[in-house]
Write a protein that holds these residues in place. Structure first.
Motif, PDB file in Angstrom:
ATOM      1  N   SER A  19       0.057   9.780   6.363  1.00 60.25           N
ATOM      2  CA  SER A  19       0.920   9.682   7.546  1.00 60.25           C
ATOM      3  C   SER A  19       0.315   8.740   8.588  1.00 60.25           C
ATOM      4  N   ALA A  20      -1.015   8.823   8.742  1.00 60.21           N
ATOM      5  CA  ALA A  20      -1.697   7.958   9.708  1.00 60.21           C
ATOM      6  C   ALA A  20      -1.563   6.496   9.310  1.00 60.21           C
ATOM      7  N   TYR A  21      -1.668   6.209   8.017  1.00 56.00           N
ATOM      8  CA  TYR A  21      -1.533   4.818   7.546  1.00 56.00           C
ATOM      9  C   TYR A  21      -0.125   4.297   7.847  1.00 56.00           C
ATOM     10  N   ALA A  63     -10.347   1.928   3.227  1.00 55.36           N
ATOM     11  CA  ALA A  63     -11.640   2.212   2.600  1.00 55.36           C
ATOM     12  C   ALA A  63     -11.661   3.614   2.005  1.00 55.36           C
ATOM     13  N   ILE A  64     -11.095   4.576   2.710  1.00 56.07           N
ATOM     14  CA  ILE A  64     -11.053   5.953   2.198  1.00 56.07           C
ATOM     15  C   ILE A  64     -10.186   6.017   0.948  1.00 56.07           C
ATOM     16  N   PRO A  71      -3.649   5.089  -4.343  1.00 52.91           N
ATOM     17  CA  PRO A  71      -2.838   3.893  -4.061  1.00 52.91           C
ATOM     18  C   PRO A  71      -2.620   3.704  -2.558  1.00 52.91           C
ATOM     19  N   ILE A  72      -2.795   2.474  -2.096  1.00 50.91           N
ATOM     20  CA  ILE A  72      -2.590   2.173  -0.686  1.00 50.91           C
ATOM     21  C   ILE A  72      -1.093   2.242  -0.382  1.00 50.91           C
ATOM     22  N   GLN A 322       7.927   7.415  -0.685  1.00 48.17           N
ATOM     23  CA  GLN A 322       7.691   8.835  -1.003  1.00 48.17           C
ATOM     24  C   GLN A 322       6.276   9.265  -0.638  1.00 48.17           C
ATOM     25  N   PRO A 323       6.141  10.319   0.156  1.00 47.40           N
ATOM     26  CA  PRO A 323       4.800  10.843   0.439  1.00 47.40           C
ATOM     27  C   PRO A 323       4.169  11.376  -0.847  1.00 47.40           C
ATOM     28  N   PRO A 324       2.840  11.500  -0.892  1.00 44.96           N
ATOM     29  CA  PRO A 324       2.190  12.074  -2.068  1.00 44.96           C
ATOM     30  C   PRO A 324       2.737  13.464  -2.351  1.00 44.96           C
TER      31      PRO A 324
END
Length: 335
Positions: A19-21, A63-64, A71-72, A322-324
């Motif tokens: 969500s932050a990304y 990086a995390i 996946p980014i 789609q969120p994880p």
């Protein structure tokens, strides 16, 4: 940041990071446009600070994710979702109001993510984000105060002694003699009023430039809902001899050229509406007067319907990332 002793990320940590990304990738697009158009040096400085934070966050989050082989997220792209050459759509005052609202929302989101973080690198990341959001909020408040733009919550008379509730009439709202508002109820009404004035201004601006007819119609619907909610909060405050907020719609300029993609516009207003649901839930839980509870329940239904309409439009256009999700083991067993 590297994984510690191969400790896997929890579902809560993945959700917070993902969500932050998404939020920061959107912020970079919006803030690059704001920075290009801001004319006031003080406001430009705060916009630049906020942009630097969002860009740094994307580097750390990437990086995390890479450390986990995760996946980014696609998120939002500068070459797809923003046109910084588009004419100025909002005033400088809107830019600083935007940063105040967005930093406040960030504090709420980061505090939840921090509370659910167990791995020390993730805990450290969200802890740092909390400190940065506090600093950003302080900077926006200082600029608003220095320019006479800060709209303060109403002042109330300081109580002389402690009181206890003696009658059930304390809960009365629709019928009978209504008591005065509690300071907590005033705080919620004022906060929700301010957020809706901000949302109204945003809907007006986005509705003026959106390309798709369906997106324009959703902005007009959002404008109508926000206007209705502003009337409700203003009426309750005025009934208690408390001032209501000024309007911000004069912060929208006359451009009809969109600086943002319809995807970004739609995702943005949907995120604002989803955030509002949390605020309304808190307001409902902390309001004792029955009329206020009824208002919040009706408002919640309206906003939930709006987020559903926005989500359907995102899906129809292939814009909803789609969120994880959790693996469906039953489905896997059947394949």
């Amino acid at each position: 940041m590297q994984s510690e002793n191969n400790i896997k990320l929890t579902a809560a940590e993945i959700s917070g990071l993902w969500s932050a990304y998404m939020s920061d990738s959107l912020s970079i697009c919006v803030l690059k446009y704001f920075l290009e158009k801001a004319e006031d040096p003080e406001i430009r400085s705060v916009v630049e600070y906020a942009l630097e934070l969002a860009q740094t966050h994307i580097v750390k989050l990437t990086a995390i994710f890479n450390g986990e082989g995760f996946p980014i997220p696609y998120g939002f792209k500068e070459d797809e979702d923003v046109d910084i050459t588009a004419p100025k759509l909002f005033s400088d005052a809107y830019f600083i109001y935007y940063l105040k609202q967005w930093s406040s929302i960030g504090l709420e989101a980061y505090s939840l993510s921090l509370a659910m973080a167990t791995r020390s690198d993730v805990f450290g990341y969200f802890s740092q984000c909390m400190e940065e959001s506090k600093k950003l909020l302080e900077k926006t408040n200082n600029v608003l105060l220095s320019k006479g733009l800060y709209i303060k919550a109403p002042y109330v008379t300081t109580p002389k002694k402690v009181h206890f509730v003696e009658k059930q009439s304390f809960l009365t709202g629709w019928f009978g003699e209504r008591r005065s508002l509690t300071t907590l109820e005033v705080s919620n009404l004022y906060g929700n009023l301010q957020r809706n004035v901000f949302a109204l201004t945003t809907f007006i601006g986005f509705g003026q430039v959106a390309k798709s007819k369906e997106v324009v119609n959703l902005m007009l619907s959002g404008k109508e809902i926000a206007s209705k909610h502003i009337d409700i909060y203003s009426t309750v405050l005025k009934e208690n001899d408390l001032p209501a907020s000024m309007s911000w719609d004069n912060q929208v300029l006359d451009s009809t050229v969109s600086p943002f993609s319809d995807k970004l516009i739609l995702f943005h207003v949907n995120s604002l509406a989803i955030g509002a649901i949390g605020y309304y839930g808190t307001s409902l839980a902390s309001s004792s007067r029955r009329d206020l509870s009824a208002h919040y329940m009706r408002i919640l239904v309206e906003v939930l319907k709006y987020t559903e309409d926005a989500a359907e439009l995102l899906i129809e256009n292939g814009w909803m990332e789609q969120p994880p999700i959790v693996v469906d083991h039953v489905k896997l067993a059947k394949t």
